[in-house]
Design a protein around this motif. Structure first.
Motif, mmCIF file in Angstrom:
data_model
loop_
_atom_site.group_PDB
_atom_site.id
_atom_site.type_symbol
_atom_site.label_atom_id
_atom_site.label_comp_id
_atom_site.label_asym_id
_atom_site.label_seq_id
_atom_site.Cartn_x
_atom_site.Cartn_y
_atom_site.Cartn_z
ATOM 1 N N GLU A 176 -42.829 52.623 26.622
ATOM 2 C CA GLU A 176 -43.222 52.243 25.397
ATOM 3 C C GLU A 176 -42.734 52.684 24.092
ATOM 4 O O GLU A 176 -42.278 52.204 23.249
ATOM 5 N N GLN A 177 -42.496 54.180 24.108
ATOM 6 C CA GLN A 177 -42.020 54.968 22.976
ATOM 7 C C GLN A 177 -40.465 54.687 22.699
ATOM 8 O O GLN A 177 -40.119 54.273 21.861
ATOM 9 N N ALA A 178 -39.789 54.355 23.822
ATOM 10 C CA ALA A 178 -38.162 54.110 23.987
ATOM 11 C C ALA A 178 -38.336 52.741 23.432
ATOM 12 O O ALA A 178 -37.309 52.481 22.455
ATOM 13 N N GLY A 179 -39.010 51.762 24.017
ATOM 14 C CA GLY A 179 -39.187 50.256 23.576
ATOM 15 C C GLY A 179 -39.213 50.087 22.102
ATOM 16 O O GLY A 179 -38.985 49.166 21.267
ATOM 17 N N ARG A 180 -40.248 51.036 21.561
ATOM 18 C CA ARG A 180 -40.659 50.817 20.484
ATOM 19 C C ARG A 180 -39.452 51.123 19.346
ATOM 20 O O ARG A 180 -39.384 50.484 18.120
ATOM 21 N N MET A 181 -38.670 52.427 19.545
ATOM 22 C CA MET A 181 -37.350 52.673 18.733
ATOM 23 C C MET A 181 -36.156 51.352 19.081
ATOM 24 O O MET A 181 -35.710 51.189 18.066
ATOM 25 N N ARG A 182 -36.216 50.987 20.057
ATOM 26 C CA ARG A 182 -35.051 49.850 20.389
ATOM 27 C C ARG A 182 -35.606 48.633 19.668
ATOM 28 O O ARG A 182 -34.656 47.971 18.847
ATOM 29 N N ASP A 183 -36.966 48.366 19.592
ATOM 30 C CA ASP A 183 -37.220 47.033 18.883
ATOM 31 C C ASP A 183 -37.133 47.170 17.425
ATOM 32 O O ASP A 183 -36.583 46.207 16.726
ATOM 33 N N ALA A 184 -37.392 48.593 16.820
ATOM 34 C CA ALA A 184 -36.990 48.761 15.322
ATOM 35 C C ALA A 184 -35.748 48.497 15.036
ATOM 36 O O ALA A 184 -35.251 48.123 13.915
ATOM 37 N N ILE A 185 -34.862 48.868 15.888
ATOM 38 C CA ILE A 185 -33.318 48.961 15.719
ATOM 39 C C ILE A 185 -32.724 47.620 15.556
ATOM 40 O O ILE A 185 -32.202 47.098 14.762
ATOM 41 N N GLN A 186 -33.132 46.973 16.665
ATOM 42 C CA GLN A 186 -33.072 45.480 16.666
ATOM 43 C C GLN A 186 -33.592 44.579 15.636
ATOM 44 O O GLN A 186 -32.891 43.759 15.021
ATOM 45 N N ARG A 187 -34.723 44.945 15.071
ATOM 46 C CA ARG A 187 -35.464 44.184 14.131
ATOM 47 C C ARG A 187 -34.942 44.451 12.747
ATOM 48 O O ARG A 187 -34.521 43.536 11.859
ATOM 49 N N ASP A 188 -34.601 45.725 12.445
ATOM 50 C CA ASP A 188 -34.372 46.036 11.205
ATOM 51 C C ASP A 188 -32.576 46.555 10.736
ATOM 52 O O ASP A 188 -32.560 46.764 9.659
ATOM 53 N N GLY A 189 -31.970 46.754 12.078
ATOM 54 C CA GLY A 189 -30.674 47.181 11.908
ATOM 55 C C GLY A 189 -30.528 48.485 11.559
ATOM 56 O O GLY A 189 -29.376 49.126 10.991
ATOM 57 N N GLY A 190 -31.784 49.211 11.741
ATOM 58 C CA GLY A 190 -31.607 50.708 11.608
ATOM 59 C C GLY A 190 -32.876 51.487 11.433
ATOM 60 O O GLY A 190 -33.833 50.792 12.011
ATOM 61 N N LEU A 191 -33.092 52.757 11.199
ATOM 62 C CA LEU A 191 -34.286 53.487 11.269
ATOM 63 C C LEU A 191 -34.427 54.126 9.930
ATOM 64 O O LEU A 191 -33.260 54.790 9.480
ATOM 65 N N ARG A 192 -35.652 54.265 9.500
ATOM 66 C CA ARG A 192 -35.743 55.074 8.212
ATOM 67 C C ARG A 192 -36.594 56.312 8.835
ATOM 68 O O ARG A 192 -37.754 56.499 9.190
ATOM 69 N N SER A 193 -35.433 57.553 8.648
ATOM 70 C CA SER A 193 -36.201 58.717 9.403
ATOM 71 C C SER A 193 -36.728 59.591 8.217
ATOM 72 O O SER A 193 -36.324 59.418 6.966
ATOM 73 N N LYS A 194 -37.650 60.466 8.683
ATOM 74 C CA LYS A 194 -38.366 61.187 7.772
ATOM 75 C C LYS A 194 -37.319 62.095 7.006
ATOM 76 O O LYS A 194 -37.484 62.650 5.929
#
Length: 428
Positions: free
Chosen positions: A71-89
């Protein structure tokens, strides 16, 4: 690493990562050009009750080890696919728009190989979602596999094969290393449904009767132990002395494309890892043909240069399609113009065929030198000039006349499987 996710439907609908307020954590994110690998570690051990056979406790422990990691890995995968990146703290916006394939790994500190290899049963039990199947592996097996691979492309290809949902159904094994050594031996390949392949890549011909028959004749296989040679190598490695005998290290079936794959890495070509794994995925006889394409074009030079385009479509997922192009630059040609023309052709042809990734291998006709390797991963709309050039390309319906027949079919990736396939053809 900490990154942000939408905390409400309103934030999700706005799709503005700078305004996401929910914080999430991930253990490891490895990015190399167009490939991302997400790894989640779980130190939860099976309890004594689980090892004693208590079903309810087994489910609780496996949820902590496998389900949460997935679930944790899939959550990050979905965020990358949805947003084209991640906003890191800590790092702010991380642009990952170039990513074209994402793999997830759930690593357990507890060595429970029999459970971790039973992926199909984990899906049936509801511990894993069918659309989110990570590679579940113990830390010991993961470390051992990284020692065994001769090149990174082998590791990526194993990830692709190991996470294939069909592989989890068609191959059963008591131990992860049995699956991995079978990958070395015979590719761990499962032929996909040719009807679905045709749906994913409409420019292909309708499946032949023989293809449909072969697909329907597939049967699950249980892999018996293959670790004797591995055990001998493991127990004799690192022992020096003139009298000691080092057992040979298990290795993948030799590839005729190994020099090219290594050249990609040594030049640090953009996409070298994904290109290398894709080259390595073909059956050995197809790899031999690919290795000869450059020489064949150079042996028949042309004042205008020559080229050969081969789409790779051995999947039911359009995102896994590739276009490989071999081309030559004639004597006296302008290097910049040749480069621009080939890049434009590659992007336009990919767009025409609906293939997300491609590469050009450019050779010099006078010297026969491999001049350049150009990766192309653009998936958006074409500009006006390239859109206009589409009319000059051969229509997809004619492509099958020049494509090598095996390129239209899934490939096993090994000499043994290719030989077995030829035997079946002779029998028919």
């Amino acid at each position: 690493m900490e990154y942000c996710l939408p905390a409400s439907d309103d934030e999700a609908e706005a799709a503005d990562p700078s305004k996401y307020t929910k914080r999430a954590e991930g253990d490891h994110l490895i990015v190399l050009d167009d490939v991302a690998i997400i790894v989640e570690d779980k130190a939860v051990a099976l309890s004594a009750l689980s090892r004693g056979g208590k079903t309810a406790r087994i489910r609780t422990d496996l949820t902590g080890i496998i389900t949460k990691a997935a679930e944790q890995a899939g959550r990050m995968r979905d965020a990358i696919q949805r947003d084209g990146g991640l906003r890191s703290k800590n790092e702010g916006w991380i642009d990952l728009s170039q990513i074209r394939e994402i793999h997830t790994i759930a690593v357990s500190l507890d060595d429970i190989s029999t459970v971790l290899t039973a992926t199909a049963e984990l899906v049936q039990a509801g511990l894993l979602a069918a659309d989110n199947i990570p590679w579940t592996v113990s830390l010991h097996d993961l470390e051992l596999i990284t020692e065994l691979v001769a090149r990174p492309a082998e590791f990526l290809l194993y990830l692709r094969r190991r996470r294939n949902p069909d592989v989890t159904v068609m191959f059963r094994a008591p131990d992860e290393m049995d699956l991995f050594l079978y990958f070395f031996e015979a590719g761990l390949w499962v032929e996909p449904d040719p009807v679905q392949v045709r749906a994913a890549f409409p420019f292909l011909l309708e499946p032949a009767t023989a293809e449909l028959r072969r697909y329907r004749a597939r049967k699950p296989a249980f892999l018996t132990s293959r670790t004797d040679a591995l055990d001998q190598w493991f127990h004799t490695r690192g022992h020096g002395g003139a009298r000691s005998i080092q057992a040979p290290k298990p290795a993948m079936v030799p590839s005729p494309l190994a020099p090219l794959i290594d050249e990609l890495q040594s030049r640090n070509v953009t996409g070298w890892l994904s290109i290398g794994a894709t080259l390595l995925s073909g059956a050995t006889d197809v790899q031999h043909k690919f290795a000869r394409h450059g020489d064949e074009l150079l042996n028949n030079p042309s004042p205008k240069g020559r080229s050969l385009a081969v789409p790779l479509t051995a999947s039911v997922d359009p995102a896994e399609g590739w276009l490989f192009v071999w081309a030559t630059r004639p004597s006296g040609a302008d290097p910049n113009e040749t480069d621009r023309r080939l890049r434009d052709y590659l992007r336009a042809k990919k767009h025409q065929l609906g293939l997300p990734r491609g590469v050009v291998f450019l050779y010099d006709q006078p010297t026969r030198e491999l001049l350049d390797i150009c990766y192309e991963g653009h998936t958006g709309p074409l500009d006006a000039a390239l859109t206009a050039s589409l009319s000059s390309l051969r229509p997809p319906s004619e492509l099958h006349r020049s494509i090598h027949p095996n390129a239209k079919r899934p490939q096993s990736g090994t000499r043994n499987a290719a030989r077995h396939k030829r035997k079946r053809k002779r029998k028919r």
